[in-house]
Design an enzyme around this catalytic site. Structure first.
Site, PDB file in Angstrom:
ATOM      1  CG  HIS A 194      -1.905   1.059   1.330  1.00 50.23           C
ATOM      2  ND1 HIS A 194      -3.114   1.021   0.660  1.00 50.23           N
ATOM      3  CD2 HIS A 194      -1.910   2.222   2.013  1.00 50.23           C
ATOM      4  CE1 HIS A 194      -3.807   2.112   0.938  1.00 50.23           C
ATOM      5  NE2 HIS A 194      -3.097   2.872   1.748  1.00 50.23           N
ATOM      6  CG  HIS A 227      -4.877   5.858  -0.014  1.00 52.53           C
ATOM      7  ND1 HIS A 227      -4.863   5.787   1.370  1.00 52.53           N
ATOM      8  CD2 HIS A 227      -5.922   6.687  -0.326  1.00 52.53           C
ATOM      9  CE1 HIS A 227      -5.834   6.545   1.854  1.00 52.53           C
ATOM     10  NE2 HIS A 227      -6.487   7.097   0.853  1.00 52.53           N
ATOM     11  CG  MET A 232      -4.793  10.242   1.188  1.00 47.46           C
ATOM     12  SD  MET A 232      -3.942   9.593   2.623  1.00 47.46           S
ATOM     13  CE  MET A 232      -2.748   8.524   1.812  1.00 47.46           C
ATOM     14  CG  PHE A 283       0.117  12.638  10.187  1.00 47.41           C
ATOM     15  CD1 PHE A 283       1.375  13.106   9.846  1.00 47.41           C
ATOM     16  CD2 PHE A 283      -0.951  13.522  10.186  1.00 47.41           C
ATOM     17  CE1 PHE A 283       1.564  14.442   9.519  1.00 47.41           C
ATOM     18  CE2 PHE A 283      -0.775  14.864   9.858  1.00 47.41           C
ATOM     19  CZ  PHE A 283       0.499  15.326   9.519  1.00 47.41           C
ATOM     20  N   GLY A 284       0.577   8.144   9.792  1.00 43.88           N
ATOM     21  CA  GLY A 284       0.503   6.806  10.363  1.00 43.88           C
ATOM     22  C   GLY A 284       0.419   6.902  11.878  1.00 43.88           C
ATOM     23  N   GLY A 285       0.123   5.769  12.492  1.00 43.11           N
ATOM     24  CA  GLY A 285       0.195   5.679  13.948  1.00 43.11           C
ATOM     25  C   GLY A 285      -0.931   6.353  14.712  1.00 43.11           C
ATOM     26  N   GLY A 320      -4.986   2.773  11.817  1.00 48.00           N
ATOM     27  CA  GLY A 320      -5.175   2.270  13.184  1.00 48.00           C
ATOM     28  C   GLY A 320      -5.482   0.791  13.278  1.00 48.00           C
ATOM     29  CB  SER A 376       2.250   1.657  13.406  1.00 48.45           C
ATOM     30  OG  SER A 376       1.452   2.680  12.923  1.00 48.45           O
TER      31      SER A 376
HETATM   32  C1  DX5 Z   1      -3.103   7.448   6.589  1.00 45.77           C
HETATM   33  C2  DX5 Z   1      -2.699   6.419   5.559  1.00 45.77           C
HETATM   34  C3  DX5 Z   1      -2.595   5.031   6.130  1.00 45.77           C
HETATM   35  C4  DX5 Z   1      -1.570   4.927   7.199  1.00 45.77           C
HETATM   36  C5  DX5 Z   1      -1.852   3.738   8.055  1.00 45.77           C
HETATM   37  O1  DX5 Z   1      -3.313   8.670   5.977  1.00 45.77           O
HETATM   38  O2  DX5 Z   1      -3.631   6.370   4.504  1.00 45.77           O
HETATM   39  O3  DX5 Z   1      -2.378   4.079   5.121  1.00 45.77           O
HETATM   40  O4  DX5 Z   1      -0.294   4.840   6.702  1.00 45.77           O
HETATM   41  O5  DX5 Z   1      -0.929   3.747   9.088  1.00 45.77           O
HETATM   42  P1  DX5 Z   1      -1.203   3.050  10.484  1.00 45.77           P
HETATM   43  O6  DX5 Z   1      -1.450   1.608  10.207  1.00 45.77           O
HETATM   44  O7  DX5 Z   1       0.057   3.292  11.233  1.00 45.77           O
HETATM   45  O8  DX5 Z   1      -2.400   3.723  11.086  1.00 45.77           O
HETATM   46 ZN    ZN Z   2      -3.597   4.615   2.840  1.00 45.71          ZN
END
Ligand code: DX5
Ligand code: ZN
Length: 222
Positions: free
Chosen positions: A33, A66, A68, A143-145, A175, A196
Site C-alpha cells: 500500500h 492511495h 490523498m 499520518f501513520g500511527g 489504526g 505501524s
Molecule cells: C493514513 C494512511 C494510512 C496509514 C496507516 O493517511 O492512509 O495508510 O499509513 O498507518 P497506520 O497503520 O500506522 O495507522
Molecule cells: Zn492509505
C-alpha cells in the site's frame, strides 16, 4: 476469502523503499500500500509517481496506490504509467469523483474510491457499479500511527450491505492492529492496510519481525 494484509510503506525506512517492499512481501504481505500525500488535501507530504515507478520492480504482488491529493485527475496517467495496479481517489478530493473514477478505469487500473471518517457510506452508492474497491478511512488521513475511529465500523457494515454480491473489496485504512483487525473483519473487511502494526520492531536487516507482525494480524482475525 481470507482477509488480505496490505502493509503501508508510509511506515517503512524512506531511505530503502526497494528493500522494504521486498522484505514485506517475503514476509507474507498480500499487497503493498502506497500512501501518496500532497500537503494540500492532507497535511503531510510523501511521494509521487517517480517513487512508484522506482519501487515497481521490487513489488511482485499488487501495488495499491492511495492518492490523498487534490486535484487528482492531472496525475492519474502518471501513476498508471508508474505501474499502479489499483488507484484509489478520495470522494472528498474534488467536485467530479465520477469523472475521476472513469479516468482511472480508462488508464487501465483497478478503481478504488476512499471515504474520510466524515463521509457516510451512502455517498458511495452512486459510484458502486464503477469501483473494484472502497477504502474506508478509520483515521483522518495524513499520518501513520493514529488511533482507530470505532464509529467507522458502522460505515464498514453499511458498505458490506450496499455491496451485496458485487465483486468489490472493502479496504480498511488507519489504526489497524491486533485489537481492531478482528473488529474490521467481523464488520466485513476484505483488505487491511497496516503501517505501524507491520513495521514496528523490524527492519530490512531483521525482517522476521515483519513476518511475525503480519502473522499476528492474521491470527487476531482467526
Ligand atoms: C493514513 C494512511 C494510512 C496509514 C496507516 O493517511 O492512509 O495508510 O499509513 O498507518 P497506520 O497503520 O500506522 O495507522
Ligand atoms: Zn492509505
Amino acid at each position: 476469502m481470507a482477509v488480505k494484509i496490505a502493509p503501508s510503506i508510509l511506515s517503512a525506512d524512506f531511505a530503502d523503499f526497494g528493500a522494504e517492499c521486498r522484505a514485506i512481501e517475503a514476509q507474507g504481505a498480500d499487497w503493498v500500500h502506497v500512501d501518496v500525500m500532497d500537503g494540500h488535501f492532507v497535511p503531510n507530504l510523501t511521494f509521487g509517481p517517480a517513487l512508484c515507478a522506482a519501487i515497481r520492480p521490487h513489488i511482485k504482488t499488487v501495488m495499491d496506490v492511495h492518492l490523498m491529493i487534490a486535484p487528482v485527475d492531472p496525475y492519474i496517467q502518471a501513476f498508471a504509467d508508474a505501474g499502479a495496479d489499483i488507484i484509489t481517489a478520495h470522494i472528498e478530493a474534488g467536485p467530479h469523483i465520477h469523472r475521476t473514477l472513469q479516468s482511472i478505469r480508462a488508464a487501465g487500473c483497478k478503481v478504488g474510491v476512499a471515504i474520510n471518517p466524515g463521509t457516510p457510506a451512502v455517498a458511495v452508492a452512486p459510484l458502486i457499479d464503477m469501483i473494484d474497491l472502497v477504502n474506508v478511512m478509520t483515521v483522518n488521513p495524513g499520518f501513520g500511527g493514529q488511533k482507530f475511529i470505532q464509529s467507522q465500523l458502522n460505515t464498514i457494515r453499511d458498505l458490506r450491505t450496499m455491496i451485496g454480491d458485487r465483486p468489490i473489496l472493502i479496504e480498511i485504512d488507519g489504526g489497524v492492529d491486533t485489537i481492531t483487525a478482528p473488529q474490521c473483519a467481523a464488520a466485513g473487511a476484505d483488505v487491511l492496510v497496516a503501517g505501524s502494526a507491520v513495521f514496528k520492531g523490524g527492519s530490512v536487516d531483521q525482517p522476521e519481525m515483519y513476518g511475525a507482525n503480519i502473522q499476528a494480524l492474521r491470527d487476531s482475525i482467526g
